[in-house]
Design an enzyme around this catalytic site. Structure first.
Site, PDB file in Angstrom:
ATOM      1  N   TYR A   9       6.493   8.354  -3.953  1.00 19.28           N
ATOM      2  CA  TYR A   9       5.036   8.182  -3.936  1.00 19.28           C
ATOM      3  C   TYR A   9       4.388   9.394  -3.241  1.00 19.28           C
ATOM      4  O   TYR A   9       4.871   9.857  -2.204  1.00 19.28           O
ATOM      5  CB  TYR A   9       4.685   6.872  -3.219  1.00 19.28           C
ATOM      6  CG  TYR A   9       3.219   6.734  -2.941  1.00 19.28           C
ATOM      7  CD1 TYR A   9       2.288   6.863  -3.972  1.00 19.28           C
ATOM      8  CD2 TYR A   9       2.740   6.500  -1.662  1.00 19.28           C
ATOM      9  CE1 TYR A   9       0.919   6.758  -3.722  1.00 19.28           C
ATOM     10  CE2 TYR A   9       1.384   6.382  -1.400  1.00 19.28           C
ATOM     11  CZ  TYR A   9       0.481   6.526  -2.444  1.00 19.28           C
ATOM     12  OH  TYR A   9      -0.862   6.427  -2.192  1.00 19.28           O
ATOM     13  N   ASP A  40      12.512   1.962  -0.033  1.00 24.90           N
ATOM     14  CA  ASP A  40      11.161   1.506  -0.370  1.00 24.90           C
ATOM     15  C   ASP A  40      11.302   0.637  -1.619  1.00 24.90           C
ATOM     16  O   ASP A  40      11.522   1.137  -2.720  1.00 24.90           O
ATOM     17  CB  ASP A  40      10.249   2.715  -0.612  1.00 24.90           C
ATOM     18  CG  ASP A  40       8.800   2.314  -0.867  1.00 24.90           C
ATOM     19  OD1 ASP A  40       8.579   1.206  -1.389  1.00 24.90           O
ATOM     20  OD2 ASP A  40       7.904   3.121  -0.566  1.00 24.90           O
ATOM     21  N   ARG A  99      -2.837  -7.945  18.745  1.00 27.16           N
ATOM     22  CA  ARG A  99      -2.115  -6.764  18.235  1.00 27.16           C
ATOM     23  C   ARG A  99      -0.617  -7.026  18.320  1.00 27.16           C
ATOM     24  O   ARG A  99       0.164  -6.664  17.450  1.00 27.16           O
ATOM     25  CB  ARG A  99      -2.503  -5.494  19.025  1.00 27.16           C
ATOM     26  CG  ARG A  99      -1.574  -4.321  18.758  1.00 27.16           C
ATOM     27  CD  ARG A  99      -2.150  -2.957  19.094  1.00 27.16           C
ATOM     28  NE  ARG A  99      -2.956  -2.920  20.292  1.00 27.16           N
ATOM     29  CZ  ARG A  99      -2.498  -2.989  21.547  1.00 27.16           C
ATOM     30  NH1 ARG A  99      -1.195  -3.082  21.782  1.00 27.16           N
ATOM     31  NH2 ARG A  99      -3.323  -2.971  22.573  1.00 27.16           N
ATOM     32  N   LYS A 125       1.035  -4.180  -3.470  1.00 28.00           N
ATOM     33  CA  LYS A 125       1.412  -4.149  -4.876  1.00 28.00           C
ATOM     34  C   LYS A 125       1.887  -5.534  -5.341  1.00 28.00           C
ATOM     35  O   LYS A 125       1.142  -6.476  -5.262  1.00 28.00           O
ATOM     36  CB  LYS A 125       2.458  -3.053  -5.072  1.00 28.00           C
ATOM     37  CG  LYS A 125       2.038  -1.700  -4.447  1.00 28.00           C
ATOM     38  CD  LYS A 125       0.773  -1.190  -5.067  1.00 28.00           C
ATOM     39  CE  LYS A 125       0.245   0.146  -4.566  1.00 28.00           C
ATOM     40  NZ  LYS A 125       0.389   0.545  -3.213  1.00 28.00           N
TER      41      LYS A 125
HETATM   42  O1  P1T Z   1      -1.040   2.085  -0.447  1.00 26.76           O
HETATM   43  P1  P1T Z   1      -0.137   1.562   0.651  1.00 26.76           P
HETATM   44  O2  P1T Z   1      -0.172   0.086   0.802  1.00 26.76           O
HETATM   45  O3  P1T Z   1      -0.343   2.281   1.954  1.00 26.76           O
HETATM   46  O4  P1T Z   1       1.366   1.850   0.166  1.00 26.76           O
HETATM   47  C1  P1T Z   1       1.877   3.143   0.013  1.00 26.76           C
HETATM   48  C2  P1T Z   1       3.008   3.157  -0.964  1.00 26.76           C
HETATM   49  C3  P1T Z   1       4.310   3.139  -0.501  1.00 26.76           C
HETATM   50  N1  P1T Z   1       5.367   3.145  -1.322  1.00 26.76           N
HETATM   51  C4  P1T Z   1       5.199   3.161  -2.664  1.00 26.76           C
HETATM   52  C5  P1T Z   1       6.395   3.171  -3.540  1.00 26.76           C
HETATM   53  C6  P1T Z   1       3.913   3.156  -3.203  1.00 26.76           C
HETATM   54  O5  P1T Z   1       3.792   3.165  -4.538  1.00 26.76           O
HETATM   55  C7  P1T Z   1       2.789   3.164  -2.343  1.00 26.76           C
HETATM   56  C8  P1T Z   1       1.395   3.200  -2.870  1.00 26.76           C
HETATM   57  N2  P1T Z   1       1.285   3.596  -4.205  1.00 26.76           N
HETATM   58  C9  P1T Z   1       0.119   3.709  -4.913  1.00 26.76           C
HETATM   59  C10 P1T Z   1      -1.090   3.435  -4.387  1.00 26.76           C
HETATM   60  C11 P1T Z   1       0.266   4.135  -6.317  1.00 26.76           C
HETATM   61  O6  P1T Z   1      -0.681   3.983  -7.114  1.00 26.76           O
HETATM   62  O7  P1T Z   1       1.346   4.627  -6.642  1.00 26.76           O
END
Ligand code: P1T
Length: 382
Positions: free
Chosen positions: A102, A176, A50, A201
């Site tokens: 988001y 972000d 961890r 992403k």
């Molecule tokens: O899904 P995750 O890895 O937990 O990430 C969250 C997140 C954070 N910041 C941005 C700008 C994001 O677009 C996302 C996740 N977004 C999607 C799943 C979406 O389809 O927009």
């Protein structure tokens, strides 16, 4: 490595060396939970997984190098990364955030951290007067997405960071950078204090892993975040770290093609008689096109648009595309299409951030651009 490697070189090599035990060119997946100690407290730098794992260390170093940060921390998801940054706040603190983020980020702000006595205000960060007016004596973070999800607003990072720090040098500007990636835009070089990512992403890039990261050059901030990473434990497994590391190697070439394909698709949509409005930072019609030109290498792979026929027809269109898959998420090699109001941004309904029911968002992938355009053409004219 050269003394000043460029981003394309860092994406392939930073944090990674051939395995000293075998020469394996790829970083091994250290699938272990613990590490044997020679005597109590005497070990090779790792005591429990961890706290640290060599595959994760390589990923953290690579991500930090790409963002031009001194420190990197990897997390189990983008939301885990964001949650860890928010844990730095105390009751009474204020966060000035964009009025478009988001849905999951808004949900965490609104449904969890608000009850701890933290206030969030969502303003038009593309308007510097609104930023100035929104800063308060207790503002601790300015929280920026750019381009924003899903309206693709572009925030002038250098201008907002300068304004925030002039108001109060203790403010931390958090960006972000998920939609742009460090290949297109480097928030720390523009004055931000920390960058967060959903590595799910573009950084992973192949729709096969969920992950997150926080990158900063601020030693004190990093130490607090590292404490929380270990204390709360929302860490990625070694296999997931490996997948992101592998994805990163092709990030620059993928982003070049995502940007080129998206520009062509955006131009096609803008000229289509069934389309009411296209939002893409690369179009001259975009309100912050000049800012995007200034701070981004290209305009990314995300496009949002509205149909003249309205929300009902938007929903119907989403069932007619054949190449664009109807799915949440973005940034993979395959093209996706979705309806944010009903899918990724459901949590904003009834809030000032509410996304209109007719907004369609696409993540333009790496298929042949003509096939993508033909797919949208047949879906737009059934
Ligand atoms: O899904 P995750 O890895 O937990 O990430 C969250 C997140 C954070 N910041 C941005 C700008 C994001 O677009 C996302 C996740 N977004 C999607 C799943 C979406 O389809 O927009």
């Amino acid at each position: 490595m050269p003394s000043q490697p460029r981003l394309e070189t860092l994406a392939i090599h930073a944090g990674q060396e051939p395995d000293p035990a075998t020469g394996a060119i790829m970083t091994p997946i250290y699938q272990t939970s613990t590490y044997v100690q020679q005597a109590v407290g005497e070990h090779k730098g790792y005591d429990y997984a961890r706290t640290g794992n060599p595959t994760r260390t390589a990923l953290e170093a690579c991500l930090a190098a790409l963002e031009g940060a001194r420190h990197g921390l990897a997390f189990a998801s983008g939301m885990a990364a964001i949650d860890t940054v928010l844990k730095l706040l105390d009751p009474g603190d204020h966060v000035l955030a964009s009025n478009d983020v988001y849905g999951g980020t808004f949900r965490l702000f609104d449904k969890q951290y608000r009850k701890y006595g933290i206030t969030f205000s969502h303003v038009e960060l593309t308007d510097l007067e609104a930023v100035r007016a929104g800063l308060r004596p207790n503002t601790r973070f300015v929280w920026i997405e750019t381009p924003t999800n899903p309206r693709l607003k572009v925030v002038d990072l250098a201008a907002v960071a300068e304004l925030a720090h002039r108001h109060n040098p203790a403010i931390r500007v958090v960006v972000d950078n998920t939609f742009a990636t460090p290949y297109l835009q480097q928030p720390l070089a523009l004055g931000a204090d920390a960058v967060v990512h959903s590595t799910t992403k573009y950084l992973g890039g192949h729709s096969d892993v969920v992950g997150g990261a926080v990158l900063t050059s601020d030693q004190a901030l990093h130490e607090r975040l590292q404490f929380l990473q270990n204390a709360a434990g929302a860490v990625p497994g070694p296999m997931d770290c490996f997948l992101v590391l592998r994805g990163l190697k092709t990030l620059p070439v993928r982003m070049d093609r995502h940007g080129a394909n998206a520009l062509a698709v955006a131009q096609f949509l803008a000229d289509h008689p069934a389309v009411a409005e296209v939002i893409y930072p690369g179009l001259e019609s975009h309100p912050q096109h000049a800012v995007a030109r200034k701070q981004m290498r290209n305009f990314g792979g995300m496009i949002s648009f509205y149909l003249k026929a309205g929300p009902e027809q938007a929903r119907a269109l989403l069932t007619r595309t054949r190449l664009f898959a109807l799915a949440e998420s973005l940034g993979g090699v395959e093209s996706l299409i979705e309806l944010p109001a009903a899918m990724t941004h459901g949590s904003t309904q009834g809030s000032p951030l509410e996304v209109g029911p007719g907004l369609i968002r696409v993540s333009v992938g790496l298929e042949h651009v003509q096939d993508l355009i033909e797919d949208l053409a047949q879906a737009l004219t059934p």
